[in-house]
Design an enzyme around this catalytic site. Structure first.
Site, short mmCIF file in Angstrom:
data_model
loop_
_atom_site.label_atom_id
_atom_site.label_comp_id
_atom_site.label_asym_id
_atom_site.label_seq_id
_atom_site.Cartn_x
_atom_site.Cartn_y
_atom_site.Cartn_z
N SER A 1 0.74 -5.12 -0.17
CA SER A 1 1.57 -4.14 0.51
C SER A 1 1.79 -2.98 -0.45
O SER A 1 0.85 -2.60 -1.16
CB SER A 1 2.88 -4.81 0.95
OG SER A 1 3.61 -3.97 1.79
N HIS B 1 -0.75 -3.71 4.30
CA HIS B 1 0.19 -3.01 5.16
C HIS B 1 -0.01 -1.52 4.98
O HIS B 1 0.02 -1.03 3.86
CB HIS B 1 1.63 -3.34 4.76
CG HIS B 1 1.95 -4.78 4.88
ND1 HIS B 1 2.96 -5.37 4.17
CD2 HIS B 1 1.40 -5.77 5.63
CE1 HIS B 1 3.04 -6.65 4.48
NE2 HIS B 1 2.09 -6.92 5.36
N ASP C 1 6.00 -10.98 3.10
CA ASP C 1 4.83 -11.35 3.89
C ASP C 1 3.77 -11.93 2.96
O ASP C 1 3.58 -11.43 1.84
CB ASP C 1 4.29 -10.11 4.62
CG ASP C 1 3.25 -10.45 5.66
OD1 ASP C 1 3.27 -11.60 6.18
OD2 ASP C 1 2.42 -9.59 5.98
#
Lengths: 272, 194
Positions: free
Chosen positions: B18, B45, B138
């Protein structure tokens, strides 16, 4: 993790039960995705065993309604992929506007956000009065929501941005009334919509259309089923009609794809 | 060392990241061997609409074929696949991709957890998953599944990651994770080659 305890065979048995007891065929859905939805629901609803879950799905009509709603994906947006709506507005609907009457099928409409978006564009192009939108879904409960045209208010900012990016020319807020946590869309938008259940897996063609929109539905189907659905759309589309798919979906590998011509760079094809 | 344990049996490498992970990818890719004989799948992401950008950046840094993962694509060795923005990326038993537009997980779509978990069920102990810099959790649940099913877990050293939260969560929860600095990752990956 519960996921390891449930194998593919159990998923298949459950889906066979669903077909036998309720007539819904999920056996040709993409396996990884439907398995994930099933395991998620099983964990969410705290069943003591998979056997109990299976039994409930099989015998409890009320629970099956929930099952159907939860294992199908009902996430959708208004004016999703603004460039797609721009292409509809500029390249597709003006062509259909030369016809005396426009019949549109939104297949897998879920809670109706795309059907309402389409109605707004038709209104702004002055074509709404001669259009009819058939909005169908496998799932009766999402259609109930679609009929109401009430969407959570916290999404409206994003929808409004999408609308502007797609070439919208009005004040987006003129299409709805905000009320606490929800926005109710103008009732005249649904006057030209017909809501009905339709299962793309098992139901047949029911009319001829000039535009079929089916976005982010086919990604959940395996290849064979995708091709069957393309055939169904082909049977339901007039010559020179348009087929619009989701941003990651394509007609390319279907045997009859040569009978269709892509419209610019969006996922829109015209039947030749 | 885990490298020797798994050497030659890696059937898929998945890298999740991310915030702060792009720098690491840009560091890893120029040093990757041309002989990589397993697929590399990236789940990062990012905002939708920038899909071509990441592919282009990576393509200019490796001879491996870099493409966005398309639904029903057969997953091929020596190819780099990028999860498309705004879809979850899942792996089918027949080693093809599926896309899914269901609810966000950990505020994210694509969710790293979804791809790790789905891949773990297909590749089991022949899977290597790497979690890079990021500022949410995540990927951590996914790494747990990977670890439980015998796969190898690699975590970017939180102390040298731009955003330490995500790798730190992984370090806290997966004791068997191999912790590596970004600068050591390419060499680790090259050693996985048969």
């Amino acid at each position: 993790m519960i996921s390891e305890a449930i194998d593919n065979e159990q998923i298949e048995m459950l889906l066979s039960d669903v077909l036998e007891a309720h007539g819904y065929d999920f056996l040709e859905y993409s396996h990884a995705s439907i398995k994930r939805r099933i395991i998620r629901l099983y964990a969410l609803d705290n069943f003591v065993s998979f056997a109990e879950f299976r039994y409930t799905v099989r015998t409890d009509k009320q629970y099956f309604k929930r099952f159907l709603e939860e294992i199908t994906v009902n996430v959708t947006e208004m004016f999703r992929d603004p460039n797609f709506y721009k292409a509809l507005r500029n390249d597709v609907l003006p062509v259909l506007g030369t016809y005396p009457f426009i019949r549109i099928w939104v297949a897998g409409c879920s809670t109706g956000e795309e059907a309402y978006s389409l109605a707004i564009v038709l209104k702004e192009l002055n074509l709404f009065h001669k259009s009819l939108i058939y909005a169908t879904d496998i799932n009766p409960s999402v259609l109930e929501k679609a009929k109401q045209g009430i969407f959570p208010l916290n999404y409206l900012k994003g929808y409004s941005e999408n609308y502007v990016k797609s070439g919208g020319i009005q004040d987006f807020s003129s299409y709805y009334t905000a009320n606490y946590s929800h926005a109710k869309f103008d009732g005249t938008l649904s006057e030209k919509m017909i809501f009905s259940t339709h299962n793309l897996v098992s139901d047949h063609s029911f009319n001829e259309f000039q535009l079929i929109m089916c976005r982010n539905v086919l990604i959940y189907f395996d290849k064979d089923l995708q091709h069957k659905v393309f055939q169904l759309f082909d049977n339901s589309l007039e010559k020179l009609g348009y087929l619009a798919l989701g941003s990651k979906e394509s007609l390319d590998f279907w045997e009859r794809s040569k009978a269709y011509k892509r419209v610019k760079t969006e996922k829109i094809w015209r039947k030749l | 060392m885990a490298e020797t344990l798994i050497k030659g049996k890696c059937e898929a490498l998945i890298i999740g990241g991310s915030a702060g992970s792009l720098d690491v990818l840009l560091e890893i890719f120029p040093s990757l061997s041309d002989n990589i004989n397993f697929p590399i799948i990236l789940v990062t992401h990012r905002k939708s609409g920038n899909d071509a950008l990441l592919s282009d950046l990576l393509r200019s840094r490796t001879k491996l074929k870099v493409n966005e993962a398309e639904e029903k694509d057969k997953i091929l060795p020596g190819h780099v696949y990028i999860a498309p923005a705004d879809y979850h990326l899942l792996i089918e038993d027949d080693e093809t991709f599926s896309l899914d537009y269901s609810e966000k997980i950990n505020y994210s779509r694509p969710s790293i957890d979804v791809t790790f978990q789905s891949a773990a069920e297909v590749f089991g102990d022949k899977l290597v998953c790497v979690l890079l810099s990021g500022s949410n959790a995540d990927g951590v649940a996914g790494l747990k599944t990977v670890n439980d099913l015998g796969g190898i877990v690699v975590i970017q050293n939180p102390n040298t990651a731009i955003m330490s939260y995500m790798p730190q969560q992984a370090v806290n929860h997966i004791k068997a994770g191999i912790i590596l600095d970004a600068s050591d990752m390419a060499e680790f990956i090259n050693k996985l080659v048969k």
